[in-house]
Design an enzyme around this catalytic site. Structure first.
Site, PDB file in Angstrom:
ATOM      1  N   ASP A 136      35.236 -12.734 -16.024  1.00  6.03           N
ATOM      2  CA  ASP A 136      35.724 -11.838 -14.973  1.00  6.03           C
ATOM      3  C   ASP A 136      34.561 -11.121 -14.266  1.00  6.03           C
ATOM      4  O   ASP A 136      33.390 -11.288 -14.623  1.00  6.03           O
ATOM      5  CB  ASP A 136      36.696 -10.839 -15.606  1.00  6.03           C
ATOM      6  CG  ASP A 136      37.766 -10.348 -14.642  1.00  6.03           C
ATOM      7  OD1 ASP A 136      37.618 -10.547 -13.424  1.00  6.03           O
ATOM      8  OD2 ASP A 136      38.750  -9.763 -15.124  1.00  6.03           O
ATOM      9  N   TRP A 180      36.564 -13.366  -7.789  1.00  5.90           N
ATOM     10  CA  TRP A 180      37.431 -13.018  -6.658  1.00  5.90           C
ATOM     11  C   TRP A 180      36.903 -13.511  -5.314  1.00  5.90           C
ATOM     12  O   TRP A 180      37.142 -12.885  -4.280  1.00  5.90           O
ATOM     13  CB  TRP A 180      37.665 -11.496  -6.624  1.00  5.90           C
ATOM     14  CG  TRP A 180      37.967 -10.901  -7.957  1.00  5.90           C
ATOM     15  CD1 TRP A 180      38.700 -11.473  -8.958  1.00  5.90           C
ATOM     16  CD2 TRP A 180      37.545  -9.617  -8.465  1.00  5.90           C
ATOM     17  NE1 TRP A 180      38.769 -10.633 -10.045  1.00  5.90           N
ATOM     18  CE2 TRP A 180      38.072  -9.490  -9.765  1.00  5.90           C
ATOM     19  CE3 TRP A 180      36.787  -8.579  -7.928  1.00  5.90           C
ATOM     20  CZ2 TRP A 180      37.846  -8.348 -10.554  1.00  5.90           C
ATOM     21  CZ3 TRP A 180      36.576  -7.444  -8.708  1.00  5.90           C
ATOM     22  CH2 TRP A 180      37.108  -7.342  -9.997  1.00  5.90           C
ATOM     23  N   GLY A 181      36.138 -14.596  -5.333  1.00  5.44           N
ATOM     24  CA  GLY A 181      35.664 -15.175  -4.082  1.00  5.44           C
ATOM     25  C   GLY A 181      34.377 -14.564  -3.544  1.00  5.44           C
ATOM     26  O   GLY A 181      33.856 -15.013  -2.522  1.00  5.44           O
ATOM     27  N   ASP A 201      43.415 -10.473  -7.220  1.00  3.27           N
ATOM     28  CA  ASP A 201      44.545 -10.895  -8.062  1.00  3.27           C
ATOM     29  C   ASP A 201      45.860 -11.196  -7.324  1.00  3.27           C
ATOM     30  O   ASP A 201      46.192 -10.587  -6.322  1.00  3.27           O
ATOM     31  CB  ASP A 201      44.853  -9.809  -9.087  1.00  3.27           C
ATOM     32  CG  ASP A 201      43.733  -9.646 -10.094  1.00  3.27           C
ATOM     33  OD1 ASP A 201      42.674 -10.272  -9.917  1.00  3.27           O
ATOM     34  OD2 ASP A 201      43.920  -8.888 -11.053  1.00  3.27           O
TER      35      ASP A 201
HETATM   36  C1  GLA Z   1      40.932  -8.957 -13.247  1.00  5.59           C
HETATM   37  C2  GLA Z   1      41.243 -10.436 -13.108  1.00  5.59           C
HETATM   38  C3  GLA Z   1      42.651 -10.694 -13.635  1.00  5.59           C
HETATM   39  C4  GLA Z   1      42.758 -10.246 -15.085  1.00  5.59           C
HETATM   40  C5  GLA Z   1      42.343  -8.797 -15.222  1.00  5.59           C
HETATM   41  C6  GLA Z   1      42.180  -8.395 -16.681  1.00  5.59           C
HETATM   42  O1  GLA Z   1      41.711  -8.185 -12.395  1.00  5.59           O
HETATM   43  O2  GLA Z   1      41.119 -10.852 -11.784  1.00  5.59           O
HETATM   44  O3  GLA Z   1      42.975 -12.064 -13.526  1.00  5.59           O
HETATM   45  O4  GLA Z   1      41.947 -11.063 -15.891  1.00  5.59           O
HETATM   46  O5  GLA Z   1      41.108  -8.524 -14.587  1.00  5.59           O
HETATM   47  O6  GLA Z   1      41.769  -7.086 -16.832  1.00  5.59           O
END
Ligand code: GLA
Length: 382
Positions: A136, A180-181, A201
């Site tokens: 992440d 996230w890109g 997300d």
């Molecule tokens: C981020 C990721 C999600 C998830 C959460 C967990 O927001 O993008 O997909 O894994 O963290 O905390």
């Protein structure tokens, strides 16, 4: 499609990975019982046999601190048997074991993460029998998260360190980047990982899913066997999405050649939700060996859209007729939009029936916030 020998990276994910992740339905409230029951449900429902193999623990499996050796450890209360045993159990059921960490010092939920520990964590994951790591982007910046360290200037090198760490274990482990890109990850993600998130997300909202869909346009050329754009985990069967919305979401993720990581509670899913996730003809589109990502072939400003994906074999297309408006409407696509000419056999992948031969164009009614999904064969490429 190239038929040459698969590179090691391709061999890890020659088609988009399929499985389940704890995050969308359970957040940080996860434990050993949930994971074991989910594994049972995967097998008993037939989803494992349909290809859903990865069982992924997302954020929340960790204890609040590393141990005396600096190793990550699972929360003892919730994972009393430890993760090696859990991994063994998953493997004994023919499943694969996925785990989660973050590129910074803390995960998005504030647990210890892998910054500076990439090699150590990678080898621990390998000891536990991990097959898939989601890495992440938290660490984290004050404007996104509660934690004040932001590996902004060197996140690429940290992701690379994790990738190297995993590779040097000798165990085949899929790496899923979750930044996230940022940094146009699709341009470099394929050098170190098998999939990468393209957006922030998902949540179970039609509007959100449409927003993510729109963000995939233009990324088609970065996708291929072993390297996948990831528009995020599935919300199929997660309230308040309706059944039609879930079906459209799934159709679109299949057209996009997206990883299919279910996010619903598998222990209590309805037969209708199972029928969506397990539809073999839609899964065959997602898993098509050519690995080409589908694209919008109609006016992006219209709520009535045609998405098309080239499948292996000349003249083979998957088509989604998408109705983004609330009421049922007819959605049309013409052969020039699909790069085809001449008669095509058309099969409805949700109704599971042949609709007959069509030539030149096709128009079908799609439900509001819904889609029709088709497979066309036999026409000529033009
Ligand atoms: C981020 C990721 C999600 C998830 C959460 C967990 O927001 O993008 O997909 O894994 O963290 O905390």
């Amino acid at each position: 499609m190239s038929e040459g020998p698969a590179s090691p990276a391709q061999a890890l994910a020659p088609t988009p990975p399929m499985g389940w992740s704890s995050w969308n339905s359970f957040g940080r409230r996860i434990d050993e019982r949930l994971i074991r029951d989910t594994a049972d449900a995967l097998v008993e429902s037939g989803l494992a046999a349909a290809g859903y193999r990865y069982v992924n623990l997302d954020d929340g499996w960790q204890a609040p601190s590393r141990d005396a050796f600096g190793d990550l450890r699972p929360d003892e209360g919730r994972f009393p048997g430890g993760l090696k045993a859990l991994g063994d159990h998953l493997h004994s059921k023919g499943l694969k074991f996925g785990i989660y960490t973050s590129v910074g010092r803390k995960t998005c939920e504030g647990f210890p993460a892998s910054y500076g520990f990439e090699e150590q964590d990678a080898s621990l994951f390998a000891e536990w029998g991990v097959d898939y790591v989601k890495d992440d982007f938290c660490g984290g910046p004050p404007f996104w998260c509660r934690y004040n360290f932001w590996p902004w200037w060197d996140y690429r090198s940290r992701y690379t360190a994790m990738s190297r760490g995993l590779r040097s274990t000798g165990r085949p482990i899929v790496l899923s980047l979750c930044n996230w890109g940022f940094g146009r990850v699709w341009e470099w993600g394929g050098e170190i990982a098998q999939l990468w998130r393209t957006t922030f997300d998902i949540w179970p909202s039609w509007r959100r899913i449409m927003g993510i869909l729109d963000a995939q346009r233009g990324l088609e050329r970065f996708c291929g066997p072993g390297r996948w754009n990831d528009p995020d985990m599935l919300e199929v069967g997660v309230a308040p999405l309706t059944l039609e919305e879930s079906r459209a979401h799934f159709s679109l993720w299949a057209i996009l050649a997206a990883p299919l990581i279910a996010g619903n509670d598998l222990r209590s899913m309805s037969p209708e939700t199972l029928a969506i996730l397990a539809n073999p003809e839609v899964l065959a589109v997602d898993q098509d060996p050519a690995g080409l990502q589908g694209t919008l072939v109609s006016d992006p400003r219209s709520p009535l859209q045609a998405w098309s994906r080239r499948l292996h074999g000349p003249g083979e297309r998957a088509v989604v007729l998408l109705n983004r408006s609330k009421a049922a409407r007819s959605v049309e696509v013409s052969w020039p939009q699909l790069g085809l000419r001449g008669p095509a056999r058309v099969r409805d992948l949700w109704r599971r029936e042949d609709l007959g031969a069509f030539d030149g164009r096709l128009s079908l009614e799609a439900p509001g916030h819904g889609a029709r999904m088709l497979r066309l064969s036999g026409a000529q490429e033009c």
